[in-house]
Enzyme design. Sequence first.
Site, short mmCIF file in Angstrom:
data_model
loop_
_atom_site.label_atom_id
_atom_site.label_comp_id
_atom_site.label_asym_id
_atom_site.label_seq_id
_atom_site.Cartn_x
_atom_site.Cartn_y
_atom_site.Cartn_z
N LYS A 63 3.33 -36.04 64.83
CA LYS A 63 2.14 -35.30 65.25
C LYS A 63 0.88 -35.83 64.56
O LYS A 63 -0.16 -36.02 65.19
CB LYS A 63 2.33 -33.81 64.98
CG LYS A 63 3.45 -33.17 65.79
CD LYS A 63 3.53 -31.67 65.58
CE LYS A 63 3.96 -31.30 64.18
NZ LYS A 63 5.34 -31.75 63.88
N THR A 64 0.98 -36.08 63.26
CA THR A 64 -0.17 -36.63 62.53
C THR A 64 -0.50 -38.04 63.01
O THR A 64 -1.67 -38.40 63.19
CB THR A 64 0.09 -36.63 61.02
OG1 THR A 64 0.38 -35.29 60.59
CG2 THR A 64 -1.11 -37.16 60.26
N ASP B 272 -3.69 -29.65 60.53
CA ASP B 272 -2.23 -29.58 60.44
C ASP B 272 -1.81 -28.16 60.12
O ASP B 272 -2.53 -27.43 59.43
CB ASP B 272 -1.75 -30.55 59.37
CG ASP B 272 -0.26 -30.83 59.49
OD1 ASP B 272 0.34 -30.50 60.53
OD2 ASP B 272 0.31 -31.41 58.53
N THR C 92 4.35 -26.56 63.62
CA THR C 92 5.80 -26.57 63.71
C THR C 92 6.33 -25.25 64.25
O THR C 92 7.53 -25.11 64.47
CB THR C 92 6.42 -26.84 62.33
OG1 THR C 92 5.93 -25.86 61.40
CG2 THR C 92 6.04 -28.23 61.83
N ARG D 296 10.50 -39.80 60.53
CA ARG D 296 10.16 -39.72 59.10
C ARG D 296 11.40 -39.89 58.24
O ARG D 296 11.37 -40.60 57.22
CB ARG D 296 9.48 -38.39 58.80
CG ARG D 296 9.08 -38.23 57.33
CD ARG D 296 8.46 -36.86 57.09
NE ARG D 296 7.22 -36.70 57.83
CZ ARG D 296 6.61 -35.53 58.04
NH1 ARG D 296 7.17 -34.42 57.59
NH2 ARG D 296 5.48 -35.47 58.72
#
Length: 357
Positions: free
Chosen positions: A71-72, A116, A165, A224
């Site tokens: 997402k980032t 975020d 999230t 990740r």
Amino acid sequence: MGDSAGLESSVTANFVAADSDIEASLRPTSLTDFIGQPRVREQLQLVLTGAKLRGGTPDHILMSGPPGLGKTSMAMIIASELGTSLRLTSGPALERAGDLAAMLSNLVEGDVLFIDEIHRIARPAEEMLYLAMEDFRVDVVVGKGPGATSIPLEVAPFTLVGATTRSGALTGPLRDRFGFTAHMDFYDPPELQRILLRSAGILGVDLGEEASAEIAGRSRGTPRIANRLLRRVRDYADVRADGVITRDVARAALAVYDVDQLGLDRLDRSVLSALVRSFGGGPVGVSTLAVAVGEEPGTVEEVCEPFLVRAGMIARTPRGRVATAAAWEQLGLTPPPEAAAGGIDVRVNEPPQGLFD
């Protein structure tokens, strides 16, 4: 309005690619480089291209999905595709409306503001964000009590990119103000393998096809985690091998770091072992389960449980957590008849176990 130092950082699209930080260096810098999420990439490409053709700013964008899916990175790509600067902050950092007002007043036309964990933004800041998103204006209250005065402050047109999230935790008014909502899904092993091979090239790691497949299969569908395991396997290969990562080297390295073939780590196996061996497969409340493994309930519920449920090893019932047949077999044990048959005794007339523990 107060100083917003420490609440945000500003980067340009060119800065990301040159960042010496390892994590940042592995991030894709364009939609073409972004691996996976084909539907989201196609939709986002249409949104950005349409805005550029009209010469305006794109609609506000909401990215939802589990952590670690990009997402980032996608927010950075949006700024890169638009050729504008990216301002980064997080929901918990915006405790007061003045914090947000100070940040918005520093935006330049076309900037991308990335928040975020936007579902954790404080209520006063969220209410100010409504007006900023719709009318590019905020009302700053000066003074207190009967003498307080509201001063309107114009904000340069910008694009808000929110990441969460827990999309269900967003309030309706905030969710409705996003013009485009994208949900990030878990990745397939072949997609993770492509990500690993790309990351290995950036890091200068000699990674074979079979080794990349081995690491991808243990990455829990999350880029990740895949990149993190790659760096740990690289350490093992540099210290105990000749620097070349083969399948055998990858398996040996992941065994050292307690990551099994399904991607379960020490804590995951502790939760399964406690559920099966200490509580006979359940049902048991999450708080009781957390005490048994020596962790906080939030850690068990937010870190371990999502993957174990998705892997089909734990079922969430009104009475508590229940181990499935797959959990028993993962621990090398024979499942009881009710688990082997796939049946779960719910007993809805009884109060849910674990509700008050």
